[in-house]
Write an enzyme that holds these catalytic residues in place. Structure first.
Site, PDB file in Angstrom:
ATOM      1  N   HIS A 172      92.412 -17.150  25.664  1.00 18.49           N
ATOM      2  CA  HIS A 172      91.849 -17.387  24.797  1.00 18.49           C
ATOM      3  C   HIS A 172      91.308 -18.860  24.095  1.00 18.49           C
ATOM      4  O   HIS A 172      90.311 -19.004  24.043  1.00 18.49           O
ATOM      5  CB  HIS A 172      93.134 -18.142  23.785  1.00 18.49           C
ATOM      6  N   HIS A 216     100.692 -20.708  29.079  1.00 14.64           N
ATOM      7  CA  HIS A 216      99.672 -21.320  30.086  1.00 14.64           C
ATOM      8  C   HIS A 216     100.133 -22.445  31.102  1.00 14.64           C
ATOM      9  O   HIS A 216     100.613 -23.448  29.867  1.00 14.64           O
ATOM     10  CB  HIS A 216      97.958 -20.753  29.974  1.00 14.64           C
TER      11      HIS A 216
HETATM   12  C1  LIG Z   1      85.882  -3.336  19.012  1.00 15.94           C
HETATM   13  C2  LIG Z   1      85.655  -3.299  20.314  1.00 15.94           C
HETATM   14  C3  LIG Z   1      84.297  -2.480  19.667  1.00 15.94           C
HETATM   15  C4  LIG Z   1      86.491  -3.031  20.749  1.00 15.94           C
HETATM   16  C5  LIG Z   1      87.797  -3.539  21.563  1.00 15.94           C
HETATM   17  C6  LIG Z   1      87.769  -2.902  23.001  1.00 15.94           C
HETATM   18  C7  LIG Z   1      89.021  -3.235  23.702  1.00 15.94           C
HETATM   19  C8  LIG Z   1      89.273  -3.556  25.303  1.00 15.94           C
HETATM   20  C9  LIG Z   1      89.469  -4.431  23.042  1.00 15.94           C
HETATM   21  C10 LIG Z   1      90.881  -5.244  23.882  1.00 15.94           C
HETATM   22  C11 LIG Z   1      91.281  -6.483  23.313  1.00 15.94           C
HETATM   23  C12 LIG Z   1      92.283  -7.529  24.318  1.00 15.94           C
HETATM   24  C13 LIG Z   1      93.918  -6.056  24.331  1.00 15.94           C
HETATM   25  C14 LIG Z   1      92.459  -8.364  24.092  1.00 15.94           C
HETATM   26  C15 LIG Z   1      93.627  -9.230  24.725  1.00 15.94           C
HETATM   27  C16 LIG Z   1      92.864 -10.791  24.542  1.00 15.94           C
HETATM   28  C17 LIG Z   1      94.428 -10.567  25.341  1.00 15.94           C
HETATM   29  C18 LIG Z   1      96.159 -11.240  24.859  1.00 15.94           C
HETATM   30  C19 LIG Z   1      94.115 -12.088  25.854  1.00 15.94           C
HETATM   31  C20 LIG Z   1      94.856 -13.416  27.021  1.00 15.94           C
HETATM   32  O1  LIG Z   1      94.365 -14.524  26.771  1.00 15.94           O
HETATM   33  P1  LIG Z   1      95.435 -15.160  26.627  1.00 15.94           P
HETATM   34  O2  LIG Z   1      95.028 -16.908  26.675  1.00 15.94           O
HETATM   35  O3  LIG Z   1      97.070 -15.099  27.230  1.00 15.94           O
HETATM   36  O4  LIG Z   1      95.203 -15.687  28.853  1.00 15.94           O
END
Ligand SMILES: CC(C)=CCC/C(C)=C/CC/C(C)=C/CC/C(C)=C/COP(=O)(O)O
Length: 258
Positions: A178, A220
């Site tokens: 994030h 985090h």
């Molecule tokens: C719409 C298009 C072109 C593609 C989508 C494909 C895709 C692989 C989407 C996955 C998105 C996703 C699940 C992202 C994860 C985000 C997340 C939970 C990050 C963790 O954040 P953090 O701050 O806790 O590390």
């Protein structure tokens, strides 16, 4: 009563009144007369070497100490700042609001929103910007997944794993996805969208609030978020360097032209 001088003489076994000094260098050099690893047991003829792991504990490097102190402070402070980590936490009632902020920085709405905008855009300038934003978001996703998979730092123990749509590496916490996205999108918007000053301030505030909320939610540690912000900031420079244009990637742009 024995004088200090005579007791020293008895300890060193020398009759001379001169003081003896042992520098650290002479203690550590292989030929040192009385270094700890070479000292002989009374009655044994061979020197008993110390186990290697004991030596490492006795002589930790300055960098090692600094790093473990920093990590200890990080864990302690992050736990204290995790005031929305659960419903029963100090600011537990603010948790639903924090989760809305979390979704505002999540990959899914940003990727889908950019993709939708790209399909709807009718100007070539908008298409160029949105295509590069999509490329930046995907690059960010891959980079964070690779670093998380390499570092494998577990999320804080006080975190409740109730996040909206995650991928396998999201069980790890370093760096915060994030925070990287917030810094990347913030720089991108400030550079490529013509916005009034209050809106520009709002974009920066959003990025900061998303980042702080990661620690408050208990998702985090602070170092995950700080590194994430740096990574996202640096990633924008990479995106700008590799900027996709109708000249550099004509096939890609032909795909989106109506
Ligand atoms: C719409 C298009 C072109 C593609 C989508 C494909 C895709 C692989 C989407 C996955 C998105 C996703 C699940 C992202 C994860 C985000 C997340 C939970 C990050 C963790 O954040 P953090 O701050 O806790 O590390």
């Amino acid at each position: 009563m024995p004088s200090p001088r005579s007791s020293r003489e008895r300890r060193t076994g020398s009759g001379s009144s001169r003081l003896e000094f042992l520098s650290l260098v002479s203690q550590r050099s292989p030929g040192a007369p009385d270094s700890p690893s070479r000292r002989k047991e009374p009655g044994s003829s061979a020197a008993a070497p110390l186990p290697e792991e004991d030596c490492m504990k006795l002589n930790p490097s300055f960098l090692g100490i600094a790093l473990s102190s920093l990590l200890a402070i990080d864990l302690w402070a992050s736990k204290r700042l995790g005031v929305c980590a659960g419903e029963g936490s100090a600011w537990g009632s603010a948790r639903p609001l924090m989760k809305v902020i979390e979704i505002s920085g999540h990959g899914v709405p940003w990727l889908l929103g950019t993709f939708y905008g790209l399909c709807q855009s009718d100007s070539s300038a908008a298409r160029e910007v949105l295509l590069n934003l999509l490329f930046a978001l995907l690059l960010d996703l891959v980079l964070v997944a690779v670093v998380k998979g390499l570092v494998k730092r577990p999320r804080p123990t006080h975190n409740k794993m109730d996040m909206f749509v995650t991928i396998s590496v999201d069980k790890y916490s370093f760096p915060s996805g994030h925070a990287t996205r917030a810094a990347l999108v913030c720089r991108f918007i400030l550079r490529h969208l013509v916005l009034a000053v209050p809106l520009r301030v709002l974009v920066v505030l959003w990025a900061l609030i998303v980042s702080i909320s990661r620690v408050m939610l208990g998702r985090h540690n602070m170092t995950d978020v700080l590194f994430g912000l740096l990574l996202g900031y640096a990633l924008y420079s990479v995106v700008e360097h590799c900027w996709l244009s109708p000249l550099s990637a004509p096939a890609l742009f032909a795909l989106w032209s109506h």
